[in-house]
Structure formats: structure tokens, C-alpha cells
Design an enzyme around this catalytic site. Structure first.
Site, PDB file in Angstrom:
ATOM      1  N   TYR A  33      -2.007  -5.541  -4.003  1.00  0.00           N
ATOM      2  CA  TYR A  33      -0.980  -5.907  -4.975  1.00  0.00           C
ATOM      3  C   TYR A  33      -0.313  -7.213  -4.588  1.00  0.00           C
ATOM      4  O   TYR A  33      -0.445  -7.694  -3.459  1.00  0.00           O
ATOM      5  CB  TYR A  33       0.059  -4.793  -5.115  1.00  0.00           C
ATOM      6  CG  TYR A  33       1.059  -4.700  -3.975  1.00  0.00           C
ATOM      7  CD1 TYR A  33       2.355  -5.182  -4.128  1.00  0.00           C
ATOM      8  CD2 TYR A  33       0.709  -4.126  -2.751  1.00  0.00           C
ATOM      9  CE1 TYR A  33       3.278  -5.105  -3.099  1.00  0.00           C
ATOM     10  CE2 TYR A  33       1.626  -4.036  -1.722  1.00  0.00           C
ATOM     11  CZ  TYR A  33       2.909  -4.527  -1.898  1.00  0.00           C
ATOM     12  OH  TYR A  33       3.818  -4.453  -0.873  1.00  0.00           O
ATOM     13  N   LYS A 148      -2.636  -7.048   1.899  1.00  0.00           N
ATOM     14  CA  LYS A 148      -1.507  -6.514   1.121  1.00  0.00           C
ATOM     15  C   LYS A 148      -1.990  -5.353   0.261  1.00  0.00           C
ATOM     16  O   LYS A 148      -2.169  -5.469  -0.957  1.00  0.00           O
ATOM     17  CB  LYS A 148      -0.865  -7.611   0.261  1.00  0.00           C
ATOM     18  CG  LYS A 148       0.520  -7.252  -0.258  1.00  0.00           C
ATOM     19  CD  LYS A 148       1.191  -8.456  -0.894  1.00  0.00           C
ATOM     20  CE  LYS A 148       2.542  -8.101  -1.497  1.00  0.00           C
ATOM     21  NZ  LYS A 148       3.551  -7.762  -0.458  1.00  0.00           N
ATOM     22  N   GLU A 181       7.773  -6.719  11.748  1.00  0.00           N
ATOM     23  CA  GLU A 181       8.340  -7.166  10.470  1.00  0.00           C
ATOM     24  C   GLU A 181       9.189  -6.050   9.895  1.00  0.00           C
ATOM     25  O   GLU A 181       9.271  -4.954  10.445  1.00  0.00           O
ATOM     26  CB  GLU A 181       7.229  -7.556   9.494  1.00  0.00           C
ATOM     27  CG  GLU A 181       6.221  -6.468   9.220  1.00  0.00           C
ATOM     28  CD  GLU A 181       5.002  -6.969   8.440  1.00  0.00           C
ATOM     29  OE1 GLU A 181       5.074  -8.058   7.840  1.00  0.00           O
ATOM     30  OE2 GLU A 181       3.979  -6.256   8.429  1.00  0.00           O
ATOM     31  N   LEU A 206       2.146  -9.067   7.562  1.00  0.00           N
ATOM     32  CA  LEU A 206       1.736  -9.663   6.304  1.00  0.00           C
ATOM     33  C   LEU A 206       1.999 -11.165   6.351  1.00  0.00           C
ATOM     34  O   LEU A 206       3.041 -11.609   6.843  1.00  0.00           O
ATOM     35  CB  LEU A 206       2.508  -9.043   5.142  1.00  0.00           C
ATOM     36  CG  LEU A 206       2.101  -9.538   3.756  1.00  0.00           C
ATOM     37  CD1 LEU A 206       0.685  -9.075   3.414  1.00  0.00           C
ATOM     38  CD2 LEU A 206       3.082  -9.060   2.705  1.00  0.00           C
TER      39      LEU A 206
END
Length: 286
Positions: A33, A148, A181, A206
Site C-alpha cells: 500500500y 510497505k 522506527e 521503511l
């Protein structure tokens, strides 16, 4: 008024949107996505999102149902139909519907393409004005966080754990004590010496589109940048902390695990980067 969403070639009211129960995105999280911000009815960093989308698709050997030009047209049509001046466009591509099997389908299967919009303030939010608190949690995700994918259960669990602790988000921490993250964002600190620090790109995090823009802006405006891991202990001693994402832009972090960061309010480096990023996004949105 019901939103108009896009499902496999059709624009339909959200109540009428349907996907097969055999879709591999539903059964295996076999899909990817992207989320693109909208400012003044225009798309922010669209080219960067498409480049990352193609990389994610390639990593999963997943075919795209449309090229970048067609995807741009769909994004713009949804923004127009739903009257989005400020908000987000969510796009998801899955491997499509096939008999349930861990192995990818052996024959050609049309990929599924779904998009929808969310109207929400981005420029001026209470969180951006006051900053957010984060809580640290162990990073227990799989090892390909650079793709992702729609496999987001553990980040959801981490966010709920953070909320149970009275924080707005979680920072995930690897086995060596370094921050990887946030649940849906890249993490940064500003040292006492005024150096902006963020983790290097790898399979561990990411490759944020907003991250790339913010790092470049920081360098272009003369800020010192160090691309390296930082520990929770170093973060607790930091002058400032913040996160970046397509939906939050540059978001101040004012406490970690209940310990105030700096003066426990959005700091000068963070606010300068947020202002510069929004100005560039406004200027270059398409």
C-alpha cells in the site's frame, strides 16, 4: 454523505465496495500500500510514492494493475469526487483472488486495486502544536520492513500498548537497544549539539518518502545530519525528538517513556523542518 471509493476499475459508494473473500490481501496480507497526502486538493510527493510502490511490488513479485499515469488519474478523480482539500489517499494492491494456498497462484490472477480518501487536517493539528508522547516497545516484526506491506498487526498492537501507557505512539526498539522506527513513521532525535540523527536505510525500517525529503531539506538548510542508529538512552538525553510520515509531516515528540525531552515542547529544529517541509509540499504538489 458517503465517500466514493475505487475498487478494481469502478468508482462506487463505500457501502457498495466489495472484495472477494478469497483475495490474498485478506487471507495472507499478500499486498502492498501507499498513502499520499493531499494539500489544497493536490498530491504531495506522488512521484516518490510511486517509486516506492514499484519497489515493494518487485520485492513481492507482484504485478501492478496500472501504470503511474493511470494511478495518478485515479488519485485525482477520487480527490475531486470527494472534495478533498486536505487529507489522504490510501491505495492498496494485492495479488488478487485465488484458491487459498500459501504458494503464489501458478496461473495469471488479476491483482486487486483499491483506493479511498480520508479528509483530515494536516497543516495545523493539535498534536503538531503540542507534540506527542511515545512509549518504547520491543520490535517484534518480520525482517522485511522495507517493503510497505499491508501486514500491520504488530504495529497496531504496539500503538495500543503505547496508548495503554498514556502515550500517543510507540517507538520500536531492536535487540541491541536501538530505536528502529515508530508504528507508522520514521524516528529522529536532535542532539545537544544540534545534530539531527536518524537511522540508516536497510531492511529494518521503511524507506520513508517524507524522511527522504526532510533529510534533504535539513542538509540544504545547513543542519548537521548523522545517518546512524540511536539508542533509547541517547534519545532520553536529546535536545529534541520528532517523527516523519506522509500523514504527520514532521511531528514533535516531547516525551519518551514518561521522560520529558528537552523543554517538553516542540523544539526549534523540529518546527523549522516542519515549516520548510510544508512549504515545499505546497509548492510542488501536483
Amino acid at each position: 454523505m458517503s465517500r466514493i471509493v475505487y475498487v478494481n476499475g469502478s468508482y462506487v459508494p463505500e457501502a457498495d465496495a466489495k472484495i472477494s473473500v478469497f483475495d490474498r490481501g485478506f487471507l495472507f496480507a499478500d499486498g502492498v500500500y501507499e498513502v499520499t497526502a493531499v494539500l489544497s486538493g493536490k498530491l504531495v510527493d506522488f512521484g516518490g510514492h510511486m517509486k516506492r510502490l514499484r519497489r515493494s511490488l518487485d520485492e513481492l513479485a507482484l504485478s501492478s494493475p496500472a501504470d503511474d499515469e493511470a494511478l495518478l488519474a485515479i488519485h485525482r478523480e477520487l480527490v475531486s469526487r470527494n472534495g478533498i482539500e486536505e487529507g489522504l489517499v490510501y491505495m492498496q494492491i494485492t495479488r488478487g483472488a485465488a484458491e487459498r494456498d500459501f504458494a503464489y497462484p501458478s496461473g495469471p490472477v488479476p491483482a486487486s486495486l483499491v483506493l479511498f480518501t480520508q479528509a483530515k487536517p494536516l497543516r495545523d493539528t493539535s498534536a503538531a502544536r503540542t507534540g506527542i508522547a511515545v512509549a518504547t516497545v520491543p520490535d517484534l516484526r518480520w525482517k522485511r520492513r522495507d517493503i510497505k506491506t499491508v501486514q500491520l498487526l504488530y504495529p497496531s498492537m504496539a500503538k495500543m500498548e503505547a496508548k495503554a501507557k498514556g502515550a500517543g505512539d510507540a517507538w520500536m526498539v531492536d535487540e541491541e537497544g536501538f530505536v528502529t522506527e515508530g508504528t507508522s513513521n520514521n524516528a529522529y532525535i536532535v542532539t545537544a549539539e544540534g545534530v539531527v540523527v536518524t537511522r540508516h536505510l536497510s531492511n529494518d525500517i521503511l524507506h520513508g518518502i517524507t524522511r527522504a525529503a526532510v533529510v534533504r531539506i535539513a542538509e540544504e538548510t545547513g543542519m548537521r545530519i548523522e545517518i546512524r542508529p540511536f539508542s533509547v538512552e541517547e534519545a532520553l538525553r536529546a535536545r529534541e525528538a520528532f517523527v516523519t510520515s506522509a500523514s504527520a509531516f514532521v511531528m514533535p515528540v516531547i516525551s519518551i517513556d514518561g521522560t520529558a525531552i528537552g523543554e517538553a515542547k516542540p523544539g526549534e529544529f523540529t518546527l523549522r523542518l516542519r515549516e520548510a517541509y510544508i512549504a515545499e509540499a505546497d509548492a510542488n504538489a501536483i
